[in-house]
Design an enzyme around this catalytic site. Structure first.
Site, PDB file in Angstrom:
ATOM      1  N   GLY A   1       0.355  -1.327   0.029  1.00  0.00           N
ATOM      2  CA  GLY A   1      -0.047   0.103  -0.288  1.00  0.00           C
ATOM      3  C   GLY A   1       0.997   1.070  -0.151  1.00  0.00           C
ATOM      4  O   GLY A   1       1.727   1.305   0.724  1.00  0.00           O
TER       5      GLY A   1
ATOM      6  N   GLN B   1       3.377  10.049   0.945  1.00  0.00           N
ATOM      7  CA  GLN B   1       4.576   9.265   1.329  1.00  0.00           C
ATOM      8  C   GLN B   1       5.681   9.539  -0.732  1.00  0.00           C
ATOM      9  O   GLN B   1       6.556   9.323   0.042  1.00  0.00           O
ATOM     10  CB  GLN B   1       4.153   7.797   0.963  1.00  0.00           C
ATOM     11  CG  GLN B   1       3.854   7.345   2.741  1.00  0.00           C
ATOM     12  CD  GLN B   1       3.258   5.897   2.600  1.00  0.00           C
ATOM     13  OE1 GLN B   1       2.647   4.799   2.199  1.00  0.00           O
ATOM     14  NE2 GLN B   1       4.557   5.315   2.836  1.00  0.00           N
TER      15      GLN B   1
ATOM     16  N   CYS C   1       6.089  -0.081   7.292  1.00  0.00           N
ATOM     17  CA  CYS C   1       5.826   0.892   6.717  1.00  0.00           C
ATOM     18  C   CYS C   1       6.885   1.308   5.679  1.00  0.00           C
ATOM     19  O   CYS C   1       7.678   1.936   5.815  1.00  0.00           O
ATOM     20  CB  CYS C   1       5.238   2.324   7.151  1.00  0.00           C
ATOM     21  SG  CYS C   1       4.825   3.655   6.696  1.00  0.00           S
ATOM     22  N   LEU C   2       7.138   2.024   4.147  1.00  0.00           N
ATOM     23  CA  LEU C   2       7.610   2.719   3.244  1.00  0.00           C
ATOM     24  C   LEU C   2       7.947   3.761   4.160  1.00  0.00           C
ATOM     25  O   LEU C   2       9.775   3.760   3.650  1.00  0.00           O
ATOM     26  CB  LEU C   2       7.434   2.317   1.686  1.00  0.00           C
ATOM     27  CG  LEU C   2       6.877   1.013   1.176  1.00  0.00           C
ATOM     28  CD1 LEU C   2       6.455   1.439   0.569  1.00  0.00           C
ATOM     29  CD2 LEU C   2       7.980   0.094   1.390  1.00  0.00           C
TER      30      LEU C   2
ATOM     31  N   HIS D   1      -4.130   1.375   7.647  1.00  0.00           N
ATOM     32  CA  HIS D   1      -3.175   2.460   7.763  1.00  0.00           C
ATOM     33  C   HIS D   1      -2.450   3.235   6.521  1.00  0.00           C
ATOM     34  O   HIS D   1      -1.730   4.401   7.204  1.00  0.00           O
ATOM     35  CB  HIS D   1      -1.616   0.568   7.366  1.00  0.00           C
ATOM     36  CG  HIS D   1      -0.159   0.841   7.580  1.00  0.00           C
ATOM     37  ND1 HIS D   1       0.358   0.873   8.156  1.00  0.00           N
ATOM     38  CD2 HIS D   1       0.349   2.037   6.538  1.00  0.00           C
ATOM     39  CE1 HIS D   1       1.732   1.383   7.891  1.00  0.00           C
ATOM     40  NE2 HIS D   1       1.694   2.384   6.531  1.00  0.00           N
ATOM     41  N   GLU D   2      -3.032   2.808   5.409  1.00  0.00           N
ATOM     42  CA  GLU D   2      -2.799   3.803   4.308  1.00  0.00           C
ATOM     43  C   GLU D   2      -4.108   5.228   4.552  1.00  0.00           C
ATOM     44  O   GLU D   2      -3.550   6.515   4.228  1.00  0.00           O
ATOM     45  CB  GLU D   2      -3.672   3.241   2.935  1.00  0.00           C
ATOM     46  CG  GLU D   2      -2.215   1.795   3.105  1.00  0.00           C
ATOM     47  CD  GLU D   2      -0.834   2.625   2.786  1.00  0.00           C
ATOM     48  OE1 GLU D   2      -0.311   3.842   2.837  1.00  0.00           O
ATOM     49  OE2 GLU D   2      -0.412   1.535   3.175  1.00  0.00           O
TER      50      GLU D   2
ATOM     51  N   HIS E   1      -2.585   7.571   7.302  1.00  0.00           N
ATOM     52  CA  HIS E   1      -1.332   8.468   5.736  1.00  0.00           C
ATOM     53  C   HIS E   1      -2.359  10.097   5.649  1.00  0.00           C
ATOM     54  O   HIS E   1      -1.611  11.116   6.153  1.00  0.00           O
ATOM     55  CB  HIS E   1      -0.850   7.781   5.272  1.00  0.00           C
ATOM     56  CG  HIS E   1       0.617   7.503   5.248  1.00  0.00           C
ATOM     57  ND1 HIS E   1       1.440   7.221   5.651  1.00  0.00           N
ATOM     58  CD2 HIS E   1       0.985   5.714   4.918  1.00  0.00           C
ATOM     59  CE1 HIS E   1       2.105   6.392   6.173  1.00  0.00           C
ATOM     60  NE2 HIS E   1       1.699   5.242   5.579  1.00  0.00           N
TER      61      HIS E   1
HETATM   62 NI    NI Z   1       2.839   3.759   5.699  1.00  0.00          NI
END
Ligand code: NI
Length: 175
Positions: free
Chosen positions: A46, A51, A100-101, A142-143, A146
């Protein structure tokens, strides 16, 4: 399509509430396609627009996150949601080693809802509403977090978060 730079905590764009998308124009469609490519390249399941430095309420995700990454015969397709929101949630699960990236070199168990009802628009501007369960429910939470400037490290214990920040500070000082 192009690969986008992934921003890392504590960059400001990750900590802000993102703005709703007013019109799904060519710029948005290009951004979404680039986000999809960037997510699969990372690889991740995701990705949210903040991000990649865009404070917009857009997420992309892998609708089959359990599928084997090695299976090159299966084309990787992502889905996108514009202005997504969680309108209902129930149950409780532990998301194991959530990562998380934008938070490199760290993972932690996170308590999440087991089922969420998500509402949003697809790239064609069509209204969608669906239930997500398990891993997909975790990705949605999670997304969409963000988009409100919330990271999963905000949802772990204060002690763990303190330890992570200490580790990060050390790493930033050593660079
Ligand atoms: Ni993330």
């Amino acid at each position: 399509m192009a690969l986008l730079k992934i921003y890392h905590y504590p960059e400001q764009v990750l900590l802000e509430k993102a703005l709703p998308v007013e019109t799904i124009d060519e710029t948005i469609i290009k951004l979404v396609n680039d986000m999809g490519e960037t997510m699969f390249d990372a690889p991740g399941v995701g990705l949210a627009a903040p991000q990649v430095g865009e404070s917009k309420r857009i997420i992309v995700y892998n609708p089959s996150p359990g599928a084997s990454e090695d299976d090159e015969d299966t084309p990787q397709e992502f889905k996108a949601l514009i202005n997504p929101e969680i309108i209902a949630s129930s149950g409780s699960i532990t998301s194991e080693d959530e990562a998380c990236l934008s938070v490199p070199d760290y993972s932690s168990d996170v308590k999440r809802f087991e089922t969420v009802t998500v509402r949003g628009l697809n790239l064609e501007g069509k209204k969608l509403e669906f239930d997500a369960q398990g891993i997909l429910a975790v990705i949605m939470q999670h997304e969409i977090d963000h988009l409100d400037g919330v990271l999963y490290i905000d949802r772990i214990s204060a002690l763990k978060r303190k330890m992570y920040k200490k580790k990060l500070k050390k790493r930033l000082e050593n660079n």
